[in-house]
Motif scaffolding. Structure first.
Motif, PDB file in Angstrom:
ATOM      1  N   GLY A 199       0.825  -1.214   0.000  1.00  0.00           N
ATOM      2  CA  GLY A 199       0.000   0.000   0.000  1.00  0.00           C
ATOM      3  C   GLY A 199       0.852   1.254   0.000  1.00  0.00           C
ATOM      4  N   GLY A 237      -0.010   4.547   0.393  1.00  0.00           N
ATOM      5  CA  GLY A 237      -0.715   5.736   0.888  1.00  0.00           C
ATOM      6  C   GLY A 237       0.233   6.508   1.787  1.00  0.00           C
ATOM      7  N   GLY A 290       2.435   3.937   3.841  1.00  0.00           N
ATOM      8  CA  GLY A 290       3.336   3.136   3.014  1.00  0.00           C
ATOM      9  C   GLY A 290       4.407   3.980   2.330  1.00  0.00           C
ATOM     10  N   ASN A 348       1.654  -1.636  -4.749  1.00  0.00           N
ATOM     11  CA  ASN A 348       0.459  -0.790  -4.728  1.00  0.00           C
ATOM     12  C   ASN A 348      -0.429  -1.124  -5.921  1.00  0.00           C
ATOM     13  OD1 ASN A 348      -0.884   1.458  -3.338  1.00  0.00           O
ATOM     14  ND2 ASN A 348      -0.683   2.488  -5.298  1.00  0.00           N
ATOM     15  N   HIS A 386      -2.061   0.828  -7.882  1.00  0.00           N
ATOM     16  CA  HIS A 386      -1.841   1.693  -9.058  1.00  0.00           C
ATOM     17  C   HIS A 386      -0.377   2.127  -9.120  1.00  0.00           C
ATOM     18  CE1 HIS A 386      -5.940   2.557  -7.397  1.00  0.00           C
ATOM     19  NE2 HIS A 386      -6.238   2.085  -8.590  1.00  0.00           N
ATOM     20  N   THR A 416      -6.460  12.683   1.666  1.00  0.00           N
ATOM     21  CA  THR A 416      -7.067  13.840   2.353  1.00  0.00           C
ATOM     22  C   THR A 416      -7.586  14.896   1.367  1.00  0.00           C
ATOM     23  OG1 THR A 416      -4.922  14.919   2.541  1.00  0.00           O
ATOM     24  CG2 THR A 416      -5.617  13.584   4.411  1.00  0.00           C
ATOM     25  N   LEU A 472      -9.373  13.866  -1.420  1.00  0.00           N
ATOM     26  CA  LEU A 472     -10.362  13.194  -2.282  1.00  0.00           C
ATOM     27  C   LEU A 472     -11.713  13.907  -2.307  1.00  0.00           C
ATOM     28  CD1 LEU A 472      -9.699   9.380  -1.656  1.00  0.00           C
ATOM     29  CD2 LEU A 472      -9.048  10.763  -3.650  1.00  0.00           C
ATOM     30  N   ASP A 479       0.310  -3.966  -8.454  1.00  0.00           N
ATOM     31  CA  ASP A 479      -0.583  -5.130  -8.477  1.00  0.00           C
ATOM     32  C   ASP A 479      -1.483  -5.038  -7.246  1.00  0.00           C
ATOM     33  OD1 ASP A 479      -1.739  -7.533  -9.159  1.00  0.00           O
ATOM     34  OD2 ASP A 479       0.147  -8.646  -9.270  1.00  0.00           O
ATOM     35  N   LEU A 497      -2.633  -0.772   3.916  1.00  0.00           N
ATOM     36  CA  LEU A 497      -3.563  -0.822   2.784  1.00  0.00           C
ATOM     37  C   LEU A 497      -4.778   0.084   2.965  1.00  0.00           C
ATOM     38  CD1 LEU A 497      -3.321  -4.674   2.181  1.00  0.00           C
ATOM     39  CD2 LEU A 497      -2.548  -2.899   0.592  1.00  0.00           C
ATOM     40  N   GLY A 498      -4.776   0.917   3.996  1.00  0.00           N
ATOM     41  CA  GLY A 498      -5.813   1.942   4.121  1.00  0.00           C
ATOM     42  C   GLY A 498      -7.183   1.410   4.523  1.00  0.00           C
ATOM     43  N   PHE A 499      -8.214   2.175   4.129  1.00  0.00           N
ATOM     44  CA  PHE A 499      -9.567   1.916   4.624  1.00  0.00           C
ATOM     45  C   PHE A 499     -10.497   1.412   3.532  1.00  0.00           C
ATOM     46  CE2 PHE A 499      -9.670   6.151   2.831  1.00  0.00           C
ATOM     47  CZ  PHE A 499     -10.920   6.235   2.238  1.00  0.00           C
ATOM     48  N   PHE A 512     -15.861  14.299   9.644  1.00  0.00           N
ATOM     49  CA  PHE A 512     -14.829  15.105   8.987  1.00  0.00           C
ATOM     50  C   PHE A 512     -14.982  15.105   7.449  1.00  0.00           C
ATOM     51  CE2 PHE A 512     -10.568  16.344   7.921  1.00  0.00           C
ATOM     52  CZ  PHE A 512     -10.124  17.063   9.018  1.00  0.00           C
ATOM     53  N   ALA A 551      -4.223  10.978   8.637  1.00  0.00           N
ATOM     54  CA  ALA A 551      -3.002  10.969   7.822  1.00  0.00           C
ATOM     55  C   ALA A 551      -1.804  11.354   8.694  1.00  0.00           C
ATOM     56  CB  ALA A 551      -3.161  11.950   6.663  1.00  0.00           C
ATOM     57  N   GLN A 552      -2.060  12.301   9.586  1.00  0.00           N
ATOM     58  CA  GLN A 552      -1.002  12.737  10.505  1.00  0.00           C
ATOM     59  C   GLN A 552      -0.463  11.542  11.307  1.00  0.00           C
ATOM     60  OE1 GLN A 552      -0.696  15.604  14.446  1.00  0.00           O
ATOM     61  NE2 GLN A 552      -2.602  15.576  13.362  1.00  0.00           N
ATOM     62  N   ALA A 576      -0.858   8.322  10.522  1.00  0.00           N
ATOM     63  CA  ALA A 576      -0.287   7.319   9.605  1.00  0.00           C
ATOM     64  C   ALA A 576       1.183   7.631   9.302  1.00  0.00           C
ATOM     65  CB  ALA A 576      -1.103   7.265   8.314  1.00  0.00           C
ATOM     66  N   VAL A 587      -7.186  20.354  11.350  1.00  0.00           N
ATOM     67  CA  VAL A 587      -7.874  21.463  10.681  1.00  0.00           C
ATOM     68  C   VAL A 587      -8.781  20.881   9.595  1.00  0.00           C
ATOM     69  CG1 VAL A 587      -7.616  23.617   9.379  1.00  0.00           C
ATOM     70  CG2 VAL A 587      -5.908  23.005  11.100  1.00  0.00           C
TER      71      VAL A 587
HETATM   72  P1  FAD Z   1      -4.275   5.478   2.412  1.00  0.00           P
HETATM   73  O1  FAD Z   1      -3.610   6.791   2.387  1.00  0.00           O
HETATM   74  O2  FAD Z   1      -5.724   5.437   2.096  1.00  0.00           O
HETATM   75  O3  FAD Z   1      -3.479   4.504   1.426  1.00  0.00           O
HETATM   76  C1  FAD Z   1      -3.829   3.161   1.187  1.00  0.00           C
HETATM   77  C2  FAD Z   1      -3.125   2.713  -0.089  1.00  0.00           C
HETATM   78  O4  FAD Z   1      -3.299   1.303  -0.255  1.00  0.00           O
HETATM   79  C3  FAD Z   1      -3.679   3.362  -1.354  1.00  0.00           C
HETATM   80  O5  FAD Z   1      -2.624   3.793  -2.172  1.00  0.00           O
HETATM   81  C4  FAD Z   1      -4.461   2.233  -2.029  1.00  0.00           C
HETATM   82  O6  FAD Z   1      -4.507   2.346  -3.445  1.00  0.00           O
HETATM   83  C5  FAD Z   1      -3.641   1.026  -1.605  1.00  0.00           C
HETATM   84  N1  FAD Z   1      -4.405  -0.222  -1.607  1.00  0.00           N
HETATM   85  C6  FAD Z   1      -5.602  -0.452  -1.020  1.00  0.00           C
HETATM   86  N2  FAD Z   1      -5.980  -1.723  -1.213  1.00  0.00           N
HETATM   87  C7  FAD Z   1      -5.010  -2.303  -1.939  1.00  0.00           C
HETATM   88  C8  FAD Z   1      -4.811  -3.627  -2.431  1.00  0.00           C
HETATM   89  N3  FAD Z   1      -5.686  -4.617  -2.218  1.00  0.00           N
HETATM   90  N4  FAD Z   1      -3.677  -3.888  -3.129  1.00  0.00           N
HETATM   91  C9  FAD Z   1      -2.758  -2.922  -3.347  1.00  0.00           C
HETATM   92  N5  FAD Z   1      -2.892  -1.656  -2.894  1.00  0.00           N
HETATM   93  C10 FAD Z   1      -4.004  -1.351  -2.200  1.00  0.00           C
HETATM   94  N6  FAD Z   1      -6.637  12.821   7.878  1.00  0.00           N
HETATM   95  C11 FAD Z   1      -5.974  13.897   8.365  1.00  0.00           C
HETATM   96  O7  FAD Z   1      -5.023  13.734   9.161  1.00  0.00           O
HETATM   97  N7  FAD Z   1      -6.322  15.179   7.987  1.00  0.00           N
HETATM   98  C12 FAD Z   1      -7.299  15.430   7.087  1.00  0.00           C
HETATM   99  O8  FAD Z   1      -7.576  16.587   6.767  1.00  0.00           O
HETATM  100  C13 FAD Z   1      -8.007  14.316   6.524  1.00  0.00           C
HETATM  101  N8  FAD Z   1      -8.967  14.513   5.581  1.00  0.00           N
HETATM  102  C14 FAD Z   1      -9.547  13.431   4.978  1.00  0.00           C
HETATM  103  C15 FAD Z   1     -10.442  13.653   3.925  1.00  0.00           C
HETATM  104  C16 FAD Z   1     -11.026  12.571   3.283  1.00  0.00           C
HETATM  105  C17 FAD Z   1     -11.958  12.832   2.134  1.00  0.00           C
HETATM  106  C18 FAD Z   1     -10.737  11.243   3.700  1.00  0.00           C
HETATM  107  C19 FAD Z   1     -11.372  10.071   3.001  1.00  0.00           C
HETATM  108  C20 FAD Z   1      -9.858  11.021   4.755  1.00  0.00           C
HETATM  109  C21 FAD Z   1      -9.239  12.105   5.401  1.00  0.00           C
HETATM  110  N9  FAD Z   1      -8.310  11.914   6.429  1.00  0.00           N
HETATM  111  C22 FAD Z   1      -7.647  13.000   6.967  1.00  0.00           C
HETATM  112  C23 FAD Z   1      -7.941  10.556   6.883  1.00  0.00           C
HETATM  113  C24 FAD Z   1      -6.669  10.089   6.149  1.00  0.00           C
HETATM  114  O9  FAD Z   1      -6.792  10.292   4.768  1.00  0.00           O
HETATM  115  C25 FAD Z   1      -6.384   8.629   6.436  1.00  0.00           C
HETATM  116  O10 FAD Z   1      -6.304   8.442   7.830  1.00  0.00           O
HETATM  117  C26 FAD Z   1      -5.032   8.223   5.762  1.00  0.00           C
HETATM  118  O11 FAD Z   1      -5.182   8.278   4.364  1.00  0.00           O
HETATM  119  C27 FAD Z   1      -4.580   6.845   6.204  1.00  0.00           C
HETATM  120  O12 FAD Z   1      -3.405   6.536   5.521  1.00  0.00           O
HETATM  121  P2  FAD Z   1      -3.091   5.050   5.029  1.00  0.00           P
HETATM  122  O13 FAD Z   1      -1.700   5.053   4.539  1.00  0.00           O
HETATM  123  O14 FAD Z   1      -3.476   4.079   6.101  1.00  0.00           O
HETATM  124  O15 FAD Z   1      -4.123   4.780   3.841  1.00  0.00           O
END
Ligand code: FAD
Length: 404
Positions: free
Chosen positions: A10, A12, A15, A37, A39, A46, A48, A79, A107-109, A166, A317-318, A320, A351
């Motif tokens: 992942g 994100g 990662g 990943n 893509h 944040t 989107l 992949d 791999l995020g949410f 949020f 994200a902060q 993460a 914020v």
């Molecule tokens: P992500 O950043 O979501 O990354 C996951 C990655 O895994 C992606 O690249 C995805 O393509 C990849 N992936 C997923 N499944 C697979 C798979 N099966 N195979 C391969 N790759 C895969 N947080 C803040 O701190 N401040 C903010 O202002 C804020 N605003 C937000 C606004 C929105 C609209 C959203 C949806 C969330 C917001 N958040 C904010 C929360 C924050 O975005 C998440 O907490 C953060 O993205 C988590 O990071 P991550 O690395 O766990 O996941």
């Protein structure tokens, strides 16, 4: 014996920052690095809601991974992860399989509709670049269709957003700026287009200070957003929300329905046999999965306990990015037999944007920020991430340079 192989799943926030830090902390002869990943690009989750509203172009919100991670140092595999076979130290991908010595799962949410009837089928959700782009295009289509149709249905111009957390609030803030633009473009009376946010809890933005919530509500309502608090959605139909139950129901019709009311960890975790609590793994202090010496789980896939308050830190994200710091230091310690450190959250505040020109939140020890200072701070936060990832060049290429 070959070099230990560290695989990050992942790209994100968690990662990308883990990979970046490992590149800085480890010499090439110390470990082989692999990043997997779905893509070939990394996107800013944040941002989107801005892509979904059409206030930011999807290409500004994403970047090629190979532009910020050196492919000569890190093997990049584009992949989809299907399953982790943790007993065999293998990851099954859609098109191949890979082995690892150490694994980082970031791999995020995924969207969680809490079983609300029809929600998964009938509502859009803001989960990645493609789903956000679809929302933008759908909204624009509704306005274009309305302007050219002989039998106009005003409901087509209503945008219903389920969830006043949020994401939902940031999204309606963007819509409050985009909808007047669309009305102008398609020659539609602004009063015909409605933006409605529906929240089941007694108030929107749970967890935010009351003054900030009041500020956000006024800012949004002044720009025509309708906010329905204490309104529990019992069903999502093709073109409506049903609010309430039994005889006391109300139906709100709309041309666009978006659900932002809940997320959970990636379902790969449960498929792979990890112990799950509400969709995520509760990790140890050092960010490893319980009972797994060589697997770290970060970002929105992990519950990280705030021991002082007896509950997990909110997934952001902060957080993460900070998980990535602890994880990369601990991976280096594991390679060299050093002691592992526990994660310590450094809360820099939160914020929320309310459109391009307004925002509110807290920074440094709960100092409240509103309006232009909050908007500028939000952009500083966004640009800081780009700086950490790719230095000043990336800020110039992808940053938000107009400060207010
Ligand atoms: P992500 O950043 O979501 O990354 C996951 C990655 O895994 C992606 O690249 C995805 O393509 C990849 N992936 C997923 N499944 C697979 C798979 N099966 N195979 C391969 N790759 C895969 N947080 C803040 O701190 N401040 C903010 O202002 C804020 N605003 C937000 C606004 C929105 C609209 C959203 C949806 C969330 C917001 N958040 C904010 C929360 C924050 O975005 C998440 O907490 C953060 O993205 C988590 O990071 P991550 O690395 O766990 O996941």
């Amino acid at each position: 014996m070959g070099k230990p192989k560290i695989v990050v799943l992942g790209a994100g926030y968690a990662g990308m920052m883990t990979t970046k830090r490992l590149m800085q902390k480890l010499r090439p002869e110390e470990a082989e690095l692999v990043l997997v990943n779905k893509h070939n690009y990394h996107y800013q989750t944040t941002w989107l809601h801005e892509v979904a509203a059409g206030t930011v172009n999807q290409n500004q919100a994403r970047m090629m991974i190979s532009d910020v991670i050196n492919p000569n140092r890190v093997s990049l595999i584009y992949d989809e992860v299907v399953e982790v076979k943790k007993d065999a130290n293998r990851v099954v991908l859609k098109n191949s399989e890979i082995t690892y010595d150490y694994l980082v799962i970031s791999l995020g949410f995924e969207t969680n509709t809490f079983g609300i009837k029809g929600m998964e089928k009938n509502a859009f959700s803001i989960t990645d670049i493609e789903s956000s782009r679809m929302i933008r295009e759908h909204i624009e289509y509704q306005f274009a269709k309305y302007s050219t149709s002989d039998k106009k249905n005003d409901d087509d111009l209503t945008i219903l957003v389920g969830g006043g957390g949020f994401t939902g609030i940031e999204f309606v803030g963007e819509l409050a700026e985009k909808v007047p633009e669309l009305c102008k473009k398609y020659d539609i009376d602004r009063s015909k287009a409605r933006i409605i946010n529906v929240e089941a809890a007694p108030r929107i933005l749970p967890g935010f200070n009351e003054d900030l919530v009041a500020y956000a509500k006024k800012s949004l309502q002044d720009r025509g957003v309708e906010i329905r608090e204490g309104a529990k959605i019992s069903e999502c139909k093709k073109n409506s929300f049903v609010i309430g139950e039994g005889d006391e129901t109300e139906e709100i019709k709309a041309g666009t329905i978006v659900w932002t009311g809940g997320v959970t960890g990636n379902s790969i975790l449960s498929k792979s046999g990890f112990e799950i609590t509400k969709g995520k793994v509760t990790v140890e202090g050092d960010m490893r999965a319980p009972g797994e010496d060589n697997i770290f789980i970060l970002g929105d896939c992990a519950w990280v306990m705030n021991k002082e308050e007896g509950r997990p830190f909110p997934p952001t994200a902060q957080a993460a990015m900070q998980h990535a710091d602890t994880c990369s230091s601990n991976l280096k310690a594991l390679l060299h037999g050093g002691p592992l450190e526990d994660f310590v959250f450094d809360d820099k505040g939160t914020v929320a944007s309310l459109g391009e020109k307004d925002a509110m939140g807290t920074v440094f020890d709960d100092h409240l920020l509103y309006g232009t200072s909050a908007t500028a701070m939000k952009k500083v936060i966004d640009n800081r991430y780009l700086f950490l990832l790719g230095g000043p060049k990336l800020i110039l290429k992808k940053g938000k340079l107009r400060m207010i």
